[in-house]
Design an enzyme around this catalytic site. Structure first.
Site, short mmCIF file in Angstrom:
data_model
loop_
_atom_site.label_atom_id
_atom_site.label_comp_id
_atom_site.label_asym_id
_atom_site.label_seq_id
_atom_site.Cartn_x
_atom_site.Cartn_y
_atom_site.Cartn_z
N THR A 100 0.38 4.59 0.90
CA THR A 100 0.36 5.46 2.08
C THR A 100 0.81 4.68 3.31
O THR A 100 0.28 3.63 3.62
CB THR A 100 -1.05 6.02 2.31
OG1 THR A 100 -1.49 6.66 1.11
CG2 THR A 100 -1.05 7.01 3.46
N ASP A 114 -1.23 -0.16 6.46
CA ASP A 114 -1.44 0.40 7.80
C ASP A 114 -2.85 0.93 8.01
O ASP A 114 -3.19 1.33 9.11
CB ASP A 114 -0.43 1.52 8.07
CG ASP A 114 -0.66 2.74 7.18
OD1 ASP A 114 -1.39 2.62 6.18
OD2 ASP A 114 -0.12 3.81 7.50
N ASP A 119 0.87 -1.18 0.00
CA ASP A 119 0.00 0.00 0.00
C ASP A 119 0.91 1.23 0.00
O ASP A 119 1.93 1.25 0.69
CB ASP A 119 -0.89 0.00 1.24
CG ASP A 119 -1.78 1.22 1.29
OD1 ASP A 119 -2.43 1.51 0.29
OD2 ASP A 119 -1.79 1.88 2.34
#
Length: 801
Positions: free
Chosen positions: A319, A557, A317
């Site tokens: 970000t 996250d 991912d």
């Protein structure tokens, strides 16, 4: 009953039983104390490690320890002390295993405390963070986006609260929760805020019940452990009849004295048991946990170290993984002649309306002051699946307005001119949000059709300084990196390109991906960067890659990563990530450093490569011991070795070297098919060692006669077996380094010392008689070593790994 059906029944049951009074201020300190006294606490143990008692039990009370323990007691009674040495070695090895695993437990427990979910409860009217185990029955637990529901309860407050129960029911669509609705432990919040009253805690909570039945938390598959278990199962089956036949042979057929028969029978049985293999596997895992713990890496399931070493695709991912969590507003582009001051007031009011802002909104809050004059009358929290959030205001002068803030390519039609400017900004790696005015109900999906673009908010993301090196490491190791993000595909591709990811410039909009699994898998094999990926798509993409036989790691996250993390072979969460991601991940990077991943991969490769080497040594001994027993029974001769001889050989050619090899650095790429890889070497090596040793024994029996003949025959056979086993060790130790050469040489020197020192000769009952047979034994060993080299090369070419 299926897990989904059970979960749905439990949710219905919780709703029927819900009778939790709503107290806005939560419990008082006195009420909490009384509940603790009554044991109404959330006392579910951490899953990071087992208890000290379990560690001792697991290392001591094993099947093979029981067999060896009985044989040890027998030898202590009927034989000299030297023939009981194998028992002391096992005690020492078991002690080392207990100590190392206890050290690993301390490391895991200390890290688990750092990375533990700390929910917020309301007590005496004030929000307080407590450990999960500190929640008591009746606590009022606050919830926000990304929070995990840690105990069962009933919703007391809800502001657009949406809960994902897919980990319990399998249904991926979020469930809107209102006051009075039940919430189950194991679910997590995807949008909105709220609070619930705890009605079931500890082992009474639904997820805890499933965890005890091994139905809730899936454990990582360990090919090492399952392979070793398979090997030990077959060894046990083959050992029992072989040992029985050997015992009958030594007691009945030869009619020798009882004590000598017992000693030689035990000498034949003990080396059949690969007793140190399980121990060294546990030690290798434990040392790996300790090493990674020093890098602030919490391994929530030990085999995850091994699993990440086998990964050939890493899904990232953007970000929080490639970029740092924070963002900065770098520009505000006004559209359609909008008034800048008014737009800033709108943005300030939007920021002020969200009690749990995400990263993008936090940057807006930092850039624009609060607007206390406006009152929020309706709010639609941000959702990755929607791609936008919404707020309606009363502006204080009788005016009202409604706004959406989200992805421009989601809120605007494809021909809108504002998208051209957005695309140019995205190509520079910037993130762009659109502020649009709307009319109507915010939760109506059709509201975007009438969105009037007002301004573009330009955000700059901070690249992680170590991300480029980490991506380069994976490329060097032939591990494919796939960036899958909910952000605009062009923007994600630009960020990945800045980090040097090959093929990043050809970013794919996930909305164009096919839904059928095979077609999606083909698209994933061709693409590298994917944007506008929904949470459900992330999960589908992981499954599509797995359908092609790929071993997939997923890092993330955010709450939108939870489903993919759960389904991936290995889930890796950042320590600063949401509670839900940390709960489902097998590995948590507590320092939020993406650069820790190469260390985890390297540690896994060290464990797999070294245990494969060590297992080959142990199983070579098992094979030649069984074959020697069979040959002895078939030839109707006395077993050539006493336990002390094989204790010496095992220590010098397996025990000591295996300890160093198991813990040494090893960068070899992890290979599948552990059992096949080990047995393709152990079988020919054991066969050659048994044949060479038995040939020397028969040759010596023809040459020697009279008193002391058996001792001379044993010494000659021991010399051959040691030299062949030393050559097996020399092969296993490749590729050579100075310390590996020194290790092999030291083991050879130690055996020569035993042969040269009279006291050691007597202790181990080893004395070479004459020169003819010892040189013949050496020659047979040399021939066996040549045969081993030929067999090794043939195996490499003809039998696939």
């Amino acid at each position: 009953m299926t897990q989904r059906a059970r979960a749905e029944d439990a949710i219905v049951e919780a709703g029927e039983e819900a009778d939790a009074p709503y107290r806005p201020g939560g419990l008082t300190a006195d009420e909490v104390a009384r509940r603790v006294e009554r044991g109404e606490v959330n006392d579910v143990p951490l899953r990071s490690s087992r208890s000290v008692l379990d560690i001792v039990r697991g290392n001591v009370l094993t099947r093979f320890n029981a067999v060896i323990g009985v044989l040890w007691v027998v030898m202590l009674v009927v034989a000299p002390f030297q023939d009981s040495l194998f028992g002391f070695v096992i005690v020492a090895n078991t002690g080392i295993g207990v100590i190392q695993e206890f050290r690993a437990k301390k490391t895991l427990d200390s890290l688990a405390v750092v990375g533990e979910v700390r929910p917020t409860v309301r007590r005496d009217g004030e929000p307080v963070e407590v450990p999960t185990s500190g929640i008591v029955l009746g606590d009022l637990v606050e919830l926000g986006p990304g929070d995990k529901v840690v105990v069962d309860g009933v919703v007391a407050e809800a502001d657009n609260l949406e809960v994902d129960e897919s980990l319990l029911t399998g249904e991926a669509d979020p469930v809107r929760k209102r006051p009075g609705d039940p919430v189950m432990s194991g679910s997590f919040v995807v949008a909105g805020v709220g609070a619930f009253t705890a009605t079931k805690v500890g082992r009474g909570a639904y997820a805890a019940q499933l965890a005890e039945e091994a139905s809730r938390f899936t454990l990582v598959h360990s090919e090492l452990r399952s392979g070793i278990s398979t090997i030990l199962k077959y060894v046990t089956w083959m050992m029992l009849p072989t040992a029985a036949a050997l015992a009958v042979s030594q007691f009945v057929l030869k009619g020798t004295d009882v004590e000598d028969s017992v000693a030689r029978t035990v000498g034949g049985i003990v080396p059949m048991i690969p007793e140190g293999l399980v121990l060294l596997t546990s030690v290798a895992f434990a040392v790996g946990v300790i090493r990674l713990g020093r890098k602030q890496c919490l391994v929530q399931e030990l085999p995850a170290i091994e699993g990440l070493a086998r990964v050939d695709v890493v899904c990232l991912d953007k970000t929080g993984t490639l970029t740092e969590g924070g963002m900065d507003v770098t520009a505000l582009r006004l559209l359609d002649g909008s008034d800048e001051a008014y737009v800033k007031r709108v943005l300030g009011a939007i920021g002020d309306s969200d009690p749990r802002p995400n990263t993008s909104l936090r940057a807006i809050i930092d850039a624009y002051p609060d607007n206390d004059d406006w009152r929020c009358t309706e709010a639609l929290p941000f959702s990755s699946a929607r791609g936008y959030s919404g707020v309606a205001f009363s502006e204080g002068d009788g005016q009202s307005s409604s706004w959406l803030l989200g992805a421009p390519d989601v809120l605007l039609p494809g021909d809108d001119p504002a998208l051209g400017e957005t695309d140019a900004l995205n190509r520079r790696g910037l993130r762009v949000l659109l502020l649009a005015r709307v009319s109507g109900e915010l939760d109506d999906p059709r509201i975007v059709r009438g969105a009037r673009p007002t301004a573009l908010v330009v955000l700059e993301q901070r690249l992680r300084p170590d991300a480029a090196d980490t991506l380069a490491y994976f490329a060097d190791q032939d591990v494919d990196a796939k960036v899958i993000s909910g952000d605009n595909a062009v923007s994600v591709g630009a960020v990945a390109a800045k980090l040097g990811l090959p093929g990043a410039e050809h970013a794919v909009d996930a909305r164009s991906l096919p839904g059928e699994r095979d077609a999606m898998a083909r698209a994933l094999e061709d693409g590298v960067v994917f944007g506008r990926v929904t949470p459900r798509q992330k999960r589908d993409m992981v499954g599509a890659l797995q359908s092609r036989g790929r071993t997939v790691a997923m890092t993330g996250d955010g709450v939108n990563d939870v489903l993919a993390l759960k389904d991936a072979d290995i889930g890796v969460s950042m320590g600063s990530g949401s509670e839900a991601t940390r709960a489902v991940a097998q590995i948590v990077l507590l320092d939020n450093s993406f650069a820790t991943l190469p260390a985890v991969v390297a540690e896994g490769r060290r464990v797999i490569g070294n245990i494969t080497r060590v297992a080959t040594l142990f199983l070579t001994k098992t094979v030649y011991s069984m074959l020697l027993a069979v040959l002895v029974v078939a030839a109707r001769v006395e077993y050539p070795f006493l336990p002390r001889h094989l204790t010496l050989l095992s220590t010098l050619t397996i025990g000591v070297p295996a300890f160093f090899l198991a813990l040494a650095p090893n960068k070899e790429r992890a290979q599948p098919h552990f059992v096949r890889r080990v047995m393709r070497y152990a079988l020919p090596a054991g066969l050659v060692a048994a044949a060479a040793t038995f040939t020397t024994y028969l040759l010596a029996a023809r040459y020697y006669s009279g008193p002391g003949a058996l001792a001379a025959e044993t010494s000659a056979a021991t010399l051959t077996l040691f030299l062949v086993s030393l050559w097996v060790l020399a092969i296993i130790a490749r590729p050579y380094t100075w310390w590996r050469l020194a290790l092999v040489a030291a083991m050879g020197g130690a055996f020569l010392l035993v042969l040269a020192v009279p006291g050691l000769q007597d202790f181990f009952a080893l004395r070479l008689v004459g020169t003819t047979v010892p040189w013949a034994a050496t020659g047979i060993a040399v021939a066996a070593a040549v045969l081993l080299e030929v067999a090794w090369r043939w195996v490499e070419r003809r039998i696939p790994a």
